[in-house]
Write a protein that holds these residues in place. Structure first.
Motif, mmCIF file in Angstrom:
data_model
loop_
_atom_site.group_PDB
_atom_site.id
_atom_site.type_symbol
_atom_site.label_atom_id
_atom_site.label_comp_id
_atom_site.label_asym_id
_atom_site.label_seq_id
_atom_site.Cartn_x
_atom_site.Cartn_y
_atom_site.Cartn_z
ATOM 1 N N LEU A 208 0.823 -1.212 0.000
ATOM 2 C CA LEU A 208 0.000 0.000 0.000
ATOM 3 C C LEU A 208 0.857 1.262 0.000
ATOM 4 C CD1 LEU A 208 -2.711 -1.210 2.540
ATOM 5 C CD2 LEU A 208 -3.045 -0.795 0.094
ATOM 6 N N VAL A 209 1.947 1.269 0.764
ATOM 7 C CA VAL A 209 2.861 2.418 0.763
ATOM 8 C C VAL A 209 3.462 2.604 -0.623
ATOM 9 C CG1 VAL A 209 5.081 3.274 1.608
ATOM 10 C CG2 VAL A 209 3.405 2.383 3.224
ATOM 11 N N ASP A 210 3.896 1.493 -1.234
ATOM 12 C CA ASP A 210 4.493 1.569 -2.574
ATOM 13 C C ASP A 210 3.492 2.098 -3.601
ATOM 14 O OD1 ASP A 210 6.855 0.628 -1.589
ATOM 15 O OD2 ASP A 210 6.653 -1.402 -2.377
ATOM 16 N N ALA A 211 2.192 1.841 -3.346
ATOM 17 C CA ALA A 211 1.149 2.308 -4.269
ATOM 18 C C ALA A 211 0.667 3.714 -3.928
ATOM 19 C CB ALA A 211 -0.030 1.338 -4.246
ATOM 20 N N GLY A 212 1.261 4.326 -2.907
ATOM 21 C CA GLY A 212 0.862 5.670 -2.515
ATOM 22 C C GLY A 212 -0.391 5.729 -1.662
ATOM 23 N N ARG A 213 -0.861 4.575 -1.186
ATOM 24 C CA ARG A 213 -2.087 4.515 -0.364
ATOM 25 C C ARG A 213 -1.689 4.469 1.110
ATOM 26 N NH1 ARG A 213 -4.526 -0.596 -3.410
ATOM 27 N NH2 ARG A 213 -6.122 -0.506 -1.763
ATOM 28 N N LYS A 214 -1.127 5.577 1.586
ATOM 29 C CA LYS A 214 -0.496 5.597 2.896
ATOM 30 C C LYS A 214 -1.491 5.477 4.048
ATOM 31 C CE LYS A 214 3.575 8.106 1.315
ATOM 32 N NZ LYS A 214 4.459 9.291 1.525
ATOM 33 N N THR A 215 -2.651 6.078 3.914
ATOM 34 C CA THR A 215 -3.655 5.975 4.982
ATOM 35 C C THR A 215 -4.101 4.537 5.168
ATOM 36 O OG1 THR A 215 -4.450 8.217 4.546
ATOM 37 C CG2 THR A 215 -5.920 6.753 5.773
ATOM 38 N N GLU A 216 -4.313 3.829 4.056
ATOM 39 C CA GLU A 216 -4.691 2.418 4.137
ATOM 40 C C GLU A 216 -3.568 1.583 4.751
ATOM 41 O OE1 GLU A 216 -6.914 0.752 0.614
ATOM 42 O OE2 GLU A 216 -6.416 2.731 -0.198
ATOM 43 N N ALA A 217 -2.328 1.940 4.450
ATOM 44 C CA ALA A 217 -1.186 1.215 5.023
ATOM 45 C C ALA A 217 -1.164 1.360 6.536
ATOM 46 C CB ALA A 217 0.119 1.743 4.418
ATOM 47 N N LEU A 218 -1.410 2.564 7.017
ATOM 48 C CA LEU A 218 -1.449 2.786 8.460
ATOM 49 C C LEU A 218 -2.598 2.018 9.107
ATOM 50 C CD1 LEU A 218 -0.671 6.616 8.653
ATOM 51 C CD2 LEU A 218 0.831 4.727 9.302
ATOM 52 N N ASN A 219 -3.729 1.965 8.428
ATOM 53 C CA ASN A 219 -4.876 1.224 8.960
ATOM 54 C C ASN A 219 -4.589 -0.269 9.040
ATOM 55 O OD1 ASN A 219 -6.422 3.528 9.239
ATOM 56 N ND2 ASN A 219 -7.400 3.332 7.236
ATOM 57 N N ALA A 220 -3.781 -0.770 8.098
ATOM 58 C CA ALA A 220 -3.475 -2.208 8.057
ATOM 59 C C ALA A 220 -2.711 -2.672 9.287
ATOM 60 C CB ALA A 220 -2.686 -2.545 6.790
ATOM 61 N N ILE A 221 -1.927 -1.766 9.883
ATOM 62 C CA ILE A 221 -1.112 -2.160 11.039
ATOM 63 C C ILE A 221 -1.517 -1.410 12.308
ATOM 64 C CG2 ILE A 221 0.858 -2.821 9.618
ATOM 65 C CD1 ILE A 221 2.156 -0.134 10.339
#
Length: 245
Positions: A208-221
């Motif tokens: 998600l970070v690599d795809a620029g979806r940083k908010t979703e990445a934070l939600n994942a963890i």
């Protein structure tokens, strides 16, 4: 063969009970309440037990997980090989590199070691990812995914295949070489197997970070446990928080 006989007998007994229950309910509908009560009484303890086990696996407390497994580890076939290998699996699933490697070293090499190729590839692929051996991890994950599926029912084969794809997607994520479908594969693998829930979600966060979806990445963890420094997840978590800002 015994496995199929046991399953056949179980299916036969369930069918007989279902027919008997239907006959009783047809004779007197009040028996439906009795049948439902019995079914609930049988199902609820199993459901609660699975829920407790899932909560434990998601807690990240590897020592408690191993404590829960202790009885099974003592009864496993070829315990001198399989008990250390299963212990290594638990440690690897939660990012404990040194403990996992130590457990692997304790496993006796022999027929059981050779037969446990899938288990070994799973553990070794995760450990290679954690120590930065990305290409070696990719190779082992590809070998794991290419293995024939073991004899099992449809749902078990499906779960095994999903977990194997999850390991491949995980190794690609850490190598920053993810494919379009990897984020979904990692999410599904995390849901299907609570033991690797956090390993898959850290890999998913990288995708998600690599795809620029940083908010979703934070939600994942966001709900991850507080990992001790001995776990590779401790460093991964900090790095992802920084990368996703």
């Amino acid at each position: 063969m015994n496995h199929f006989v046991t399953r056949g007998l179980t299916f036969f007994l369930v069918a007989i009970l279902a027919l008997a229950s239907a006959s009783l309910i047809k004779h007197d509908p009040r028996f439906a309440l009795v049948v439902v009560t019995v079914l609930v009484g049988l199902a609820v303890p199993t459901w609660l037990s699975r829920r407790r086990m899932r909560a434990l696996l998601l807690s990240g407390d590897v020592q408690q997980v191993l404590g829960m497994w202790q009885g099974s580890l003592q009864r496993v076939t070829c315990p001198e090989t399989m008990a250390p290998l299963l212990t290594a699996t638990a440690y690897a699933a939660y990012g404990f590199i040194d403990a996992a490697q130590h457990s692997l070293e304790r496993a006796v090499r022999g027929p059981a070691w050779d037969a446990a190729m899938e288990q070994r590839l799973f553990v070794e692929a995760l450990l290679d990812v954690y120590v930065g051996e990305r290409q070696r991890a990719l190779s082992k994950a590809a070998e794991l995914e290419g293995m024939p599926l073991p004899p099992a029912n449809f749902w078990m084969k499906r779960k095994i295949a999903l977990l194997r794809r999850g390991v491949s997607a995980l190794t690609r994520a850490f190598a920053h070489a993810s494919q379009r479908s990897d984020e979904k594969i990692l999410r599904n693998a995390a849901s299907a197997s609570p033991l690797v829930h956090w390993a898959m979600h850290y890999a998913r966060a990288i995708v998600l970070v690599d795809a620029g979806r940083k908010t979703e990445a934070l939600n994942a963890i966001a709900r991850a446990p507080s990992w001790p420094e001995e776990s590779a997840f401790h460093a991964f978590h900090s790095e992802l928080l920084s990368a996703a800002k």
